[in-house]
Write an enzyme that holds these catalytic residues in place. Structure first.
Site, PDB file in Angstrom:
ATOM      1  N   ASN A  85       0.892  -1.457   0.064  1.00 38.09           N
ATOM      2  CA  ASN A  85      -0.222   0.098  -0.133  1.00 38.09           C
ATOM      3  C   ASN A  85       0.828   1.333  -0.014  1.00 38.09           C
ATOM      4  OD1 ASN A  85      -2.435  -1.394   0.193  1.00 38.09           O
ATOM      5  ND2 ASN A  85      -2.300  -1.468   2.516  1.00 38.09           N
ATOM      6  N   GLN A  92      -2.375   2.951   3.084  1.00 36.37           N
ATOM      7  CA  GLN A  92      -1.230   2.807   3.942  1.00 36.37           C
ATOM      8  C   GLN A  92      -1.191   3.505   5.058  1.00 36.37           C
ATOM      9  OE1 GLN A  92       2.310   4.346   1.883  1.00 36.37           O
ATOM     10  NE2 GLN A  92       3.660   3.478   3.713  1.00 36.37           N
ATOM     11  N   HIS A  98       6.559  -1.626   4.141  1.00 37.59           N
ATOM     12  CA  HIS A  98       6.212  -3.003   4.570  1.00 37.59           C
ATOM     13  C   HIS A  98       5.583  -3.722   3.339  1.00 37.59           C
ATOM     14  CE1 HIS A  98       2.997  -0.188   5.641  1.00 37.59           C
ATOM     15  NE2 HIS A  98       2.359  -1.179   5.406  1.00 37.59           N
TER      16      HIS A  98
HETATM   17  P1  5GP Z   1      -0.775  -0.553   6.002  1.00 42.76           P
HETATM   18  O1  5GP Z   1      -2.239  -0.325   6.222  1.00 42.76           O
HETATM   19  O2  5GP Z   1       0.073   0.590   6.375  1.00 42.76           O
HETATM   20  O3  5GP Z   1      -0.481  -1.188   4.408  1.00 42.76           O
HETATM   21  O4  5GP Z   1      -0.361  -1.761   6.843  1.00 42.76           O
HETATM   22  C1  5GP Z   1       0.102  -1.692   8.224  1.00 42.76           C
HETATM   23  C2  5GP Z   1      -0.372  -3.051   8.941  1.00 42.76           C
HETATM   24  O5  5GP Z   1       0.415  -3.032  10.119  1.00 42.76           O
HETATM   25  C3  5GP Z   1      -1.653  -3.152   9.187  1.00 42.76           C
HETATM   26  O6  5GP Z   1      -2.269  -4.423   8.315  1.00 42.76           O
HETATM   27  C4  5GP Z   1      -1.664  -3.371  10.833  1.00 42.76           C
HETATM   28  O7  5GP Z   1      -2.498  -4.491  10.878  1.00 42.76           O
HETATM   29  C5  5GP Z   1      -0.481  -3.698  11.009  1.00 42.76           C
HETATM   30  N1  5GP Z   1      -0.060  -3.421  12.564  1.00 42.76           N
HETATM   31  C6  5GP Z   1      -0.327  -2.258  13.053  1.00 42.76           C
HETATM   32  N2  5GP Z   1       0.249  -1.986  14.108  1.00 42.76           N
HETATM   33  C7  5GP Z   1       0.931  -3.058  14.228  1.00 42.76           C
HETATM   34  C8  5GP Z   1       1.662  -3.664  15.574  1.00 42.76           C
HETATM   35  O8  5GP Z   1       1.706  -3.037  16.472  1.00 42.76           O
HETATM   36  N3  5GP Z   1       2.278  -5.013  15.364  1.00 42.76           N
HETATM   37  C9  5GP Z   1       1.720  -5.804  14.170  1.00 42.76           C
HETATM   38  N4  5GP Z   1       2.496  -7.045  14.274  1.00 42.76           N
HETATM   39  N5  5GP Z   1       1.386  -5.503  13.016  1.00 42.76           N
HETATM   40  C10 5GP Z   1       0.547  -4.007  13.316  1.00 42.76           C
END
Ligand code: 5GP
Ligand code: ZN
Length: 112
Positions: A85, A92, A98
């Site tokens: 994302n 994101q 990531h």
């Molecule tokens: P994005 O939305 O930025 O593409 O993905 C961020 C991801 O990080 C989400 O899927 C969310 O569930 C995950 N996430 C958020 N906080 C934490 C955390 O403290 N630990 C872990 N393992 N994952 C997290």
């Protein structure tokens, strides 16, 4: 980088379920999994998104993808989806590059 959640996970300051590590990457389970297997692969160094990482460190960028393949294979998944994302408009929420690795259920296309 100060106040970056994934920098803190890489540094071991915030706990995570780490499943794989390389010289340049760390892979850990997503806290809110969207599939039976949902792992995030991150570079150890801070970059805001996939394009910035690729420009700054092509080797680490490639290693995210090879690590994703290794994680999927280790858990017995031939088929998996990988997603970057990029930008809040497409979901994101953490601005440390990531790669989402999702597997273990049927998936539709196009994504929502
Ligand atoms: P994005 O939305 O930025 O593409 O993905 C961020 C991801 O990080 C989400 O899927 C969310 O569930 C995950 N996430 C958020 N906080 C934490 C955390 O403290 N630990 C872990 N393992 N994952 C997290
Ligand atoms: Zn970071």
């Amino acid at each position: 980088m100060e106040d970056c959640l994934f920098c803190k996970i890489v540094a071991g300051e915030i706990p995570a379920d780490v499943v794989h590590q390389t010289e340049r990457t760390v892979a850990f389970r997503d806290l809110n999994p969207q599939a039976p297997m949902h792992v995030l692969v991150v570079p150890r160094d801070h970059h805001a998104n996939a394009a910035e990482l690729a420009a700054a460190d092509p080797q680490a960028s490639a290693e995210l993808v090879t690590t994703a393949a290794a994680v999927a294979a280790a858990e017995g998944h031939d088929d998996y989806r990988i997603v970057f994302n990029t930008g809040p408009g497409v979901g994101q929420s953490v601005f440390h590059t990531h790669l989402h690795v999702l597997a273990g259920r049927a998936m539709t296309w196009p994504p929502g």
